[in-house]
Design an enzyme around this catalytic site. Structure first.
Site, PDB file in Angstrom:
ATOM      1  N   ALA A  65       0.748  -1.118  -0.332  1.00  0.00           N
ATOM      2  CA  ALA A  65       0.297  -0.053   0.310  1.00  0.00           C
ATOM      3  C   ALA A  65       1.078   0.999  -0.061  1.00  0.00           C
ATOM      4  CB  ALA A  65      -0.803   0.130   1.360  1.00  0.00           C
ATOM      5  N   GLY A 110       1.004  -4.798   0.636  1.00  0.00           N
ATOM      6  CA  GLY A 110      -0.091  -4.843   0.346  1.00  0.00           C
ATOM      7  C   GLY A 110      -0.115  -5.997  -1.104  1.00  0.00           C
ATOM      8  N   GLU A 113      -1.108  -8.886  -0.687  1.00  0.00           N
ATOM      9  CA  GLU A 113      -1.878  -9.822   0.121  1.00  0.00           C
ATOM     10  C   GLU A 113      -3.114  -9.338  -1.805  1.00  0.00           C
ATOM     11  OE1 GLU A 113      -2.320  -6.531   2.778  1.00  0.00           O
ATOM     12  OE2 GLU A 113      -3.421  -7.458   3.846  1.00  0.00           O
ATOM     13  N   GLU A 133       4.519  -5.399   7.162  1.00  0.00           N
ATOM     14  CA  GLU A 133       4.633  -4.170   7.637  1.00  0.00           C
ATOM     15  C   GLU A 133       4.434  -4.049   8.825  1.00  0.00           C
ATOM     16  OE1 GLU A 133       2.565  -6.691   5.668  1.00  0.00           O
ATOM     17  OE2 GLU A 133       0.871  -5.982   4.764  1.00  0.00           O
TER      18      GLU A 133
HETATM   19  C1  HXC Z   1       4.976   4.356  -1.259  1.00  0.00           C
HETATM   20  C2  HXC Z   1       7.243   3.132  -2.318  1.00  0.00           C
HETATM   21  C3  HXC Z   1       6.728   2.164  -1.335  1.00  0.00           C
HETATM   22  C4  HXC Z   1       5.305   1.953  -0.860  1.00  0.00           C
HETATM   23  C5  HXC Z   1       8.395   1.845  -2.526  1.00  0.00           C
HETATM   24  N1  HXC Z   1       7.844   2.912  -2.778  1.00  0.00           N
HETATM   25  N2  HXC Z   1       7.261   1.323  -1.553  1.00  0.00           N
HETATM   26  N3  HXC Z   1       5.960   4.099  -1.912  1.00  0.00           N
HETATM   27  N4  HXC Z   1       4.433   3.014  -0.152  1.00  0.00           N
HETATM   28  N5  HXC Z   1       4.490   0.594  -0.424  1.00  0.00           N
HETATM   29  C6  HXC Z   1       9.068   4.266  -3.126  1.00  0.00           C
HETATM   30  C7  HXC Z   1      10.308   4.460  -2.684  1.00  0.00           C
HETATM   31  O1  HXC Z   1       9.495   5.621  -1.697  1.00  0.00           O
HETATM   32  C8  HXC Z   1      11.469   5.371  -3.739  1.00  0.00           C
HETATM   33  O2  HXC Z   1      10.151   6.667  -4.449  1.00  0.00           O
HETATM   34  C9  HXC Z   1      10.766   4.575  -5.136  1.00  0.00           C
HETATM   35  O3  HXC Z   1       9.016   3.296  -4.622  1.00  0.00           O
HETATM   36  C10 HXC Z   1      11.468   3.182  -4.946  1.00  0.00           C
HETATM   37  O4  HXC Z   1      11.360   2.343  -4.086  1.00  0.00           O
HETATM   38  P1  HXC Z   1      12.728   2.276  -2.742  1.00  0.00           P
HETATM   39  O5  HXC Z   1      13.028   1.875  -2.545  1.00  0.00           O
HETATM   40  O6  HXC Z   1      14.067   3.415  -3.940  1.00  0.00           O
HETATM   41  O7  HXC Z   1      13.611   1.125  -4.550  1.00  0.00           O
HETATM   42  P2  HXC Z   1      14.476  -0.057  -3.764  1.00  0.00           P
HETATM   43  O8  HXC Z   1      16.198  -0.062  -3.151  1.00  0.00           O
HETATM   44  O9  HXC Z   1      14.931  -0.867  -4.706  1.00  0.00           O
HETATM   45  O10 HXC Z   1      13.747  -1.035  -2.638  1.00  0.00           O
HETATM   46  C11 HXC Z   1      12.541  -1.473  -2.809  1.00  0.00           C
HETATM   47  C12 HXC Z   1      11.786  -1.942  -1.952  1.00  0.00           C
HETATM   48  C13 HXC Z   1      12.189  -0.514  -0.876  1.00  0.00           C
HETATM   49  C14 HXC Z   1      13.016  -3.065  -0.888  1.00  0.00           C
HETATM   50  C15 HXC Z   1      10.499  -2.845  -2.385  1.00  0.00           C
HETATM   51  O11 HXC Z   1      10.715   0.087  -2.013  1.00  0.00           O
HETATM   52  C16 HXC Z   1      10.793  -0.907   0.317  1.00  0.00           C
HETATM   53  O12 HXC Z   1      11.014  -1.459   0.955  1.00  0.00           O
HETATM   54  N6  HXC Z   1       8.762  -1.077  -0.283  1.00  0.00           N
HETATM   55  C17 HXC Z   1       8.165  -0.449   0.790  1.00  0.00           C
HETATM   56  C18 HXC Z   1       7.362  -1.641   0.999  1.00  0.00           C
HETATM   57  C19 HXC Z   1       6.570  -2.436   2.315  1.00  0.00           C
HETATM   58  O13 HXC Z   1       7.189  -1.742   3.559  1.00  0.00           O
HETATM   59  N7  HXC Z   1       5.645  -2.777   1.679  1.00  0.00           N
HETATM   60  C20 HXC Z   1       4.485  -2.376   2.687  1.00  0.00           C
HETATM   61  C21 HXC Z   1       3.790  -1.029   3.078  1.00  0.00           C
HETATM   62  S1  HXC Z   1       2.213  -0.906   4.226  1.00  0.00           S
HETATM   63  P3  HXC Z   1      11.633   7.813  -4.236  1.00  0.00           P
HETATM   64  O14 HXC Z   1      10.317   9.246  -4.907  1.00  0.00           O
HETATM   65  O15 HXC Z   1      12.287   7.988  -2.876  1.00  0.00           O
HETATM   66  O16 HXC Z   1      12.267   7.400  -5.324  1.00  0.00           O
HETATM   67  C22 HXC Z   1       1.197  -2.097   3.263  1.00  0.00           C
HETATM   68  C23 HXC Z   1      -0.359  -2.287   4.169  1.00  0.00           C
HETATM   69  C24 HXC Z   1      -1.204  -2.997   3.558  1.00  0.00           C
HETATM   70  O17 HXC Z   1       1.196  -2.489   2.069  1.00  0.00           O
HETATM   71  C25 HXC Z   1      -2.642  -3.148   4.125  1.00  0.00           C
HETATM   72  C26 HXC Z   1      -3.105  -1.146   3.947  1.00  0.00           C
HETATM   73  C27 HXC Z   1      -4.499  -0.948   4.890  1.00  0.00           C
END
Ligand code: HXC
Length: 258
Positions: A65, A110, A113, A133
């Site tokens: 998400a 997400g 999911e 998460e």
């Molecule tokens: C918003 C995101 C994002 C996310 C990545 N980006 N994941 N933006 N939400 N979930 C953005 C980064 O901020 C970055 O933007 C760009 O995408 C590229 O990501 P990087 O981190 O630079 O890439 P990389 O180094 O290759 O790392 C990839 C990654 C990492 C390991 C996937 O991005 C990461 O850990 N992302 C978060 C994963 C996560 O925690 N997902 C769960 C979210 S909570 P900029 O602008 O800096 O270039 C969830 C809850 C669901 O999903 C339920 C909700 C109700």
């Protein structure tokens, strides 16, 4: 509706939908859900669609998400955002034809999911899976806590949910999270091959077996068996799909589905 995030194309009854917001690794925001709900409704109403493939553009399937959108939400808004995703993913999984996730890269939070709401998952050998998460002080919100243990069992589900460990495609295959792993350049070809394998079968039979199997999982064994008996019978009779399929077998020819 104009789609900005989703790129749907249809090819011989197979809807191929690419999620494309690569600058945010296809993270799921409110605009995504608006587009996805609209697309689901239009595909559900289109009797020519026999299978759907969902994939992501760039290096991610979906990285979760959208954290930037979620960070300022109140408790109530957080729950509502979860329910929006839950409703959308239920509708996706309940589409009357098989829905296949072609997982090209990160399927996190997400994103995993979403993949789990599909009927099955084909993964690139480069795909990465996880429920990170708890790294953010959060838990799953789109019913991942419910789908993951149903797919892989309680221990592997709780392992992923509590450690936030990111696993590769081979481990995902080992625990039953994905059905097949292939080389990245073969992902769409393999997934299309699977979709074509299904679309060659009796279209009513495929719709019914999906519905009976999914509904049966949420009912008692007896209720599910009765549902099966009713729909089994509905495929018999003059002009029915079952009649054509069985006659074709006996006459040693390929069935002609209507
Ligand atoms: C918003 C995101 C994002 C996310 C990545 N980006 N994941 N933006 N939400 N979930 C953005 C980064 O901020 C970055 O933007 C760009 O995408 C590229 O990501 P990087 O981190 O630079 O890439 P990389 O180094 O290759 O790392 C990839 C990654 C990492 C390991 C996937 O991005 C990461 O850990 N992302 C978060 C994963 C996560 O925690 N997902 C769960 C979210 S909570 P900029 O602008 O800096 O270039 C969830 C809850 C669901 O999903 C339920 C909700 C109700």
């Amino acid at each position: 509706m104009t789609y900005n995030i989703l790129q749907p194309v249809t090819e011989n009854g197979i809807a191929i939908v690419t999620i494309s917001r690569p600058q945010a690794l296809n993270a799921l925001n409110t605009a995504f859900f608006e587009e996805m709900n609209h697309l689901i409704a239009s595909l559900a109403a289109d009797n020519s669609i026999r299978a759907m493939i969902l994939t992501g553009a760039g290096k991610a399937f979906v990285a979760g998400a959208d954290i930037a959108e979620m960070v300022h939400k109140s408790a109530e808004e957080g729950s509502d955002f979860g329910r929006l995703g839950q409703r959308t993913f239920d509708a996706l999984g309940n589409l009357p034809f098989p829905v296949i996730a072609a997982i090209n890269g990160f399927a996190l939070g997400g994103g995993l999911e979403l993949a789990m709401a599909c009927d099955f998952r084909i993964a690139s050998s480069k795909a990465k899976f996880g429920q990170p998460e708890v790294n953010l002080g959060l838990i799953t919100g789109y019913a991942g806590s419910q789908r993951l243990p149903r797919l892989v069992g309680l221990a592997d589900a709780l392992y992923l949910l509590t450690t936030a460990e990111i696993i590769g495609a081979d481990d995902a295959l080992r625990i039953g999270l994905v059905q097949k792993v292939c080389e990245p350049e073969m992902l769409m070809e393999e997934t299309l091959r699977l979709a074509r394998q299904i679309t060659a079968k009796g279209p009513q039979a495929v719709r019914k077996i999906k519905m009976v199997t999914r509904q049966g999982l949420n009912s008692s064994f007896g209720e599910g068996s009765e549902l099966e008996a009713v729909h089994f019978g509905s495929l018999f009779g003059p002009g029915s799909e079952g009649e054509e399929g069985m006659k074709a077998f006996l006459e040693k020819r390929t069935p002609q589905w209507n």
